[in-house]
Design a protein around this motif. Structure first.
Motif, PDB file in Angstrom:
ATOM      1  N   TRP A 105       0.793  -1.231   0.000  1.00  0.00           N
ATOM      2  CA  TRP A 105       0.000   0.000   0.000  1.00  0.00           C
ATOM      3  C   TRP A 105       0.829   1.287   0.000  1.00  0.00           C
ATOM      4  O   TRP A 105       0.555   2.218   0.758  1.00  0.00           O
ATOM      5  CB  TRP A 105      -1.008   0.023   1.147  1.00  0.00           C
ATOM      6  CG  TRP A 105      -2.054  -1.013   1.001  1.00  0.00           C
ATOM      7  CD1 TRP A 105      -2.082  -2.219   1.649  1.00  0.00           C
ATOM      8  CD2 TRP A 105      -3.190  -0.997   0.143  1.00  0.00           C
ATOM      9  NE1 TRP A 105      -3.176  -2.940   1.251  1.00  0.00           N
ATOM     10  CE2 TRP A 105      -3.882  -2.207   0.328  1.00  0.00           C
ATOM     11  CE3 TRP A 105      -3.698  -0.075  -0.765  1.00  0.00           C
ATOM     12  CZ2 TRP A 105      -5.058  -2.528  -0.357  1.00  0.00           C
ATOM     13  CZ3 TRP A 105      -4.874  -0.385  -1.439  1.00  0.00           C
ATOM     14  CH2 TRP A 105      -5.530  -1.590  -1.230  1.00  0.00           C
ATOM     15  N   PRO A 106       1.854   1.392  -0.867  1.00  0.00           N
ATOM     16  CA  PRO A 106       2.587   2.665  -0.943  1.00  0.00           C
ATOM     17  C   PRO A 106       1.700   3.725  -1.595  1.00  0.00           C
ATOM     18  O   PRO A 106       0.753   3.397  -2.322  1.00  0.00           O
ATOM     19  CB  PRO A 106       3.770   2.328  -1.854  1.00  0.00           C
ATOM     20  CG  PRO A 106       3.233   1.267  -2.764  1.00  0.00           C
ATOM     21  CD  PRO A 106       2.322   0.435  -1.868  1.00  0.00           C
ATOM     22  N   ASP A 107       2.026   5.003  -1.349  1.00  0.00           N
ATOM     23  CA  ASP A 107       1.282   6.050  -2.055  1.00  0.00           C
ATOM     24  C   ASP A 107       1.687   6.014  -3.526  1.00  0.00           C
ATOM     25  O   ASP A 107       2.679   5.388  -3.906  1.00  0.00           O
ATOM     26  CB  ASP A 107       1.506   7.427  -1.423  1.00  0.00           C
ATOM     27  CG  ASP A 107       2.962   7.863  -1.451  1.00  0.00           C
ATOM     28  OD1 ASP A 107       3.608   7.772  -2.513  1.00  0.00           O
ATOM     29  OD2 ASP A 107       3.452   8.300  -0.403  1.00  0.00           O
ATOM     30  N   GLN A 108       0.902   6.679  -4.371  1.00  0.00           N
ATOM     31  CA  GLN A 108       1.118   6.600  -5.816  1.00  0.00           C
ATOM     32  C   GLN A 108       2.483   7.132  -6.233  1.00  0.00           C
ATOM     33  O   GLN A 108       3.139   6.568  -7.100  1.00  0.00           O
ATOM     34  CB  GLN A 108       0.012   7.356  -6.562  1.00  0.00           C
ATOM     35  CG  GLN A 108       0.016   7.104  -8.057  1.00  0.00           C
ATOM     36  CD  GLN A 108      -0.167   5.642  -8.412  1.00  0.00           C
ATOM     37  OE1 GLN A 108      -1.055   4.976  -7.900  1.00  0.00           O
ATOM     38  NE2 GLN A 108       0.682   5.117  -9.275  1.00  0.00           N
ATOM     39  N   ARG A 109       2.954   8.186  -5.608  1.00  0.00           N
ATOM     40  CA  ARG A 109       4.252   8.755  -5.959  1.00  0.00           C
ATOM     41  C   ARG A 109       5.381   7.767  -5.664  1.00  0.00           C
ATOM     42  O   ARG A 109       6.309   7.599  -6.456  1.00  0.00           O
ATOM     43  CB  ARG A 109       4.471  10.060  -5.209  1.00  0.00           C
ATOM     44  CG  ARG A 109       5.627  10.850  -5.753  1.00  0.00           C
ATOM     45  CD  ARG A 109       5.527  12.296  -5.396  1.00  0.00           C
ATOM     46  NE  ARG A 109       6.200  12.518  -4.124  1.00  0.00           N
ATOM     47  CZ  ARG A 109       6.131  13.639  -3.429  1.00  0.00           C
ATOM     48  NH1 ARG A 109       5.390  14.619  -3.871  1.00  0.00           N
ATOM     49  NH2 ARG A 109       6.776  13.777  -2.303  1.00  0.00           N
ATOM     50  N   THR A 110       5.294   7.090  -4.537  1.00  0.00           N
ATOM     51  CA  THR A 110       6.298   6.089  -4.185  1.00  0.00           C
ATOM     52  C   THR A 110       6.254   4.918  -5.163  1.00  0.00           C
ATOM     53  O   THR A 110       7.296   4.454  -5.640  1.00  0.00           O
ATOM     54  CB  THR A 110       6.076   5.595  -2.743  1.00  0.00           C
ATOM     55  OG1 THR A 110       6.165   6.705  -1.859  1.00  0.00           O
ATOM     56  CG2 THR A 110       7.087   4.539  -2.358  1.00  0.00           C
ATOM     57  N   LEU A 111       5.057   4.453  -5.489  1.00  0.00           N
ATOM     58  CA  LEU A 111       4.908   3.352  -6.442  1.00  0.00           C
ATOM     59  C   LEU A 111       5.499   3.739  -7.796  1.00  0.00           C
ATOM     60  O   LEU A 111       6.220   2.944  -8.416  1.00  0.00           O
ATOM     61  CB  LEU A 111       3.438   2.957  -6.585  1.00  0.00           C
ATOM     62  CG  LEU A 111       3.146   1.757  -7.483  1.00  0.00           C
ATOM     63  CD1 LEU A 111       3.806   0.499  -6.966  1.00  0.00           C
ATOM     64  CD2 LEU A 111       1.645   1.558  -7.609  1.00  0.00           C
ATOM     65  N   ASP A 112       5.234   4.952  -8.245  1.00  0.00           N
ATOM     66  CA  ASP A 112       5.795   5.421  -9.517  1.00  0.00           C
ATOM     67  C   ASP A 112       7.321   5.442  -9.467  1.00  0.00           C
ATOM     68  O   ASP A 112       7.991   5.060 -10.430  1.00  0.00           O
ATOM     69  CB  ASP A 112       5.269   6.816  -9.858  1.00  0.00           C
ATOM     70  CG  ASP A 112       3.794   6.829 -10.215  1.00  0.00           C
ATOM     71  OD1 ASP A 112       3.250   5.755 -10.552  1.00  0.00           O
ATOM     72  OD2 ASP A 112       3.192   7.913 -10.145  1.00  0.00           O
TER      73      ASP A 112
END
Length: 99
Positions: A12-19
């Motif tokens: 469940w990382p935030d979208q910026r981290t996932l990107d």
């Protein structure tokens, strides 16, 4: 797989981290995430070894399976429900099929 489906796979990382991770910047990823990435890569490699057809290999996780481990569910179900433990179970199942 959509970003919404990827987020639970990687804790469940935030979208910026996932990107950032998707671009290869995993140097600061927590150990748990590195373990999850390892399982995903191992599952991907096993599927592309087992199935010569790329579409079949890429789609296998979403298809219902009669294997006792899955009991008619798709392989993505235990991964989504159990996280790392589900990934480990799918990886172990695929490794057994390779041998």
């Amino acid at each position: 797989m959509s970003p919404g489906q990827q987020r639970p796979l990687f804790g469940w990382p935030d979208q910026r981290t996932l990107d950032s991770w998707r671009r290869g910047d995993c140097a600061h990823a927590p150990r748990d995430v590195l373990i999850r990435i390892s399982y995903v890569l191992g599952i991907y490699t096993a599927l592309h070894t087992i199935f010569p057809n790329e579409l079949q290999a890429d789609g296998w996780m979403m298809c219902p399976s009669s294997a006792p481990l899955f009991a008619g569910q798709s392989a993505i179900d235990p991964v989504a429900e159990e996280g790392v433990d589900g990934m480990a179970a799918v990886r172990k199942y695929l490794d057994a099929r390779l041998n």
